[in-house]
Design a protein around this motif. Sequence first.
Motif, mmCIF file in Angstrom:
data_model
loop_
_atom_site.group_PDB
_atom_site.id
_atom_site.type_symbol
_atom_site.label_atom_id
_atom_site.label_comp_id
_atom_site.label_asym_id
_atom_site.label_seq_id
_atom_site.Cartn_x
_atom_site.Cartn_y
_atom_site.Cartn_z
ATOM 1 N N GLY A 172 39.049 47.561 13.071
ATOM 2 C CA GLY A 172 39.189 46.172 12.349
ATOM 3 C C GLY A 172 39.396 45.072 13.696
ATOM 4 N N ARG A 173 40.187 45.639 14.960
ATOM 5 C CA ARG A 173 40.466 45.010 15.918
ATOM 6 C C ARG A 173 39.077 44.384 16.846
ATOM 7 N NH1 ARG A 173 41.976 44.201 21.479
ATOM 8 N NH2 ARG A 173 41.486 45.871 22.557
ATOM 9 N N THR A 174 39.077 42.936 16.888
ATOM 10 C CA THR A 174 38.100 42.414 17.635
ATOM 11 C C THR A 174 38.595 42.022 19.107
ATOM 12 O OG1 THR A 174 37.163 41.473 15.609
ATOM 13 C CG2 THR A 174 36.626 40.460 17.502
ATOM 14 N N ALA A 175 37.827 42.436 19.954
ATOM 15 C CA ALA A 175 38.177 42.279 21.274
ATOM 16 C C ALA A 175 37.163 41.363 22.096
ATOM 17 C CB ALA A 175 38.576 43.372 22.305
ATOM 18 N N THR A 176 37.556 40.673 23.155
ATOM 19 C CA THR A 176 36.541 39.639 23.706
ATOM 20 C C THR A 176 36.635 40.192 25.148
ATOM 21 O OG1 THR A 176 37.075 37.649 22.526
ATOM 22 C CG2 THR A 176 35.919 37.448 24.547
ATOM 23 N N LEU A 177 35.376 40.772 25.503
ATOM 24 C CA LEU A 177 35.380 41.477 26.802
ATOM 25 C C LEU A 177 34.681 40.342 27.814
ATOM 26 C CD1 LEU A 177 34.313 45.004 25.802
ATOM 27 C CD2 LEU A 177 36.609 44.140 26.289
ATOM 28 N N GLU A 178 35.007 40.361 29.048
ATOM 29 C CA GLU A 178 34.529 39.621 30.088
ATOM 30 C C GLU A 178 33.614 40.555 31.002
ATOM 31 O OE1 GLU A 178 37.414 36.994 31.823
ATOM 32 O OE2 GLU A 178 38.127 38.622 33.003
ATOM 33 N N ARG A 179 32.359 40.144 31.437
ATOM 34 C CA ARG A 179 31.910 40.880 32.686
ATOM 35 C C ARG A 179 32.300 40.468 34.001
ATOM 36 N NH1 ARG A 179 27.019 43.570 32.252
ATOM 37 N NH2 ARG A 179 27.858 44.385 30.414
ATOM 38 N N ARG A 180 32.641 41.500 34.817
ATOM 39 C CA ARG A 180 33.105 41.274 36.165
ATOM 40 C C ARG A 180 32.247 41.854 37.097
ATOM 41 N NH1 ARG A 180 38.487 38.951 37.622
ATOM 42 N NH2 ARG A 180 39.191 38.137 35.716
ATOM 43 N N GLU A 181 31.703 41.382 38.100
ATOM 44 C CA GLU A 181 30.904 41.874 39.143
ATOM 45 C C GLU A 181 31.468 41.684 40.902
ATOM 46 O OE1 GLU A 181 26.917 40.556 39.303
ATOM 47 O OE2 GLU A 181 26.429 41.233 37.446
ATOM 48 N N LEU A 182 31.255 42.771 41.347
ATOM 49 C CA LEU A 182 31.634 42.609 42.967
ATOM 50 C C LEU A 182 30.285 42.994 43.708
ATOM 51 C CD1 LEU A 182 33.850 42.881 45.038
ATOM 52 C CD2 LEU A 182 33.950 45.072 44.648
ATOM 53 N N SER A 183 29.866 42.047 44.379
ATOM 54 C CA SER A 183 28.676 42.168 45.437
ATOM 55 C C SER A 183 29.115 43.000 46.374
ATOM 56 C CB SER A 183 28.235 40.929 45.746
ATOM 57 O OG SER A 183 27.119 41.018 46.864
#
Length: 185
Positions: A172-183
Amino acid sequence: MMAKATGENEVTLSYSLKALDLAHAQAAQDLLAVLKQESDTFQLADELARQQSESIDEDEMAAEADLPAKTWLVWAEAETKADTEDNPAVSYPVGIGSIAAGELGIAILSDYQNQGLGRSTIEAMVDWSEKVGYDRLWLDVDVKNQVARHLYDELGFAIVAGAEQSVKLPTGRTATLERRELSLL
């Protein structure tokens, strides 16, 4: 190196990265079982992968799949002044890191967090990735995980604008995930 006093005996912990191989399979399984109890990170990753499987960029995935993948265990070795040949130091895994198709993943047992293990593991993984030809690494992180987000900021992982995703777990937990990138170029 970190030292802990335990009565008259002093225990010193040292840490190292070891590539995962068959000799470490049981230790890795045991570690993952504990990590899954401590956090829903793996559940979030599985659910996000399931959601994203419908919208995968096949060309990008094929290019990244040609690059090698690797998994490391973070090992702690506990040494005491009483260690001898008959009574050697105790060694056990306390974390795991992996890279596959450009995706970086890392988890450290809660008792071993905030000691620089995550940072040193990621730095070693980035070095390896550069050597084997990766152009970029990426990861997803829960926006509520301020400690991890701070570390990723310091290591140069930039937020990918517009790539946030909401993930609902069976709990039931909802999480917001952000995408991270490293060039790495």
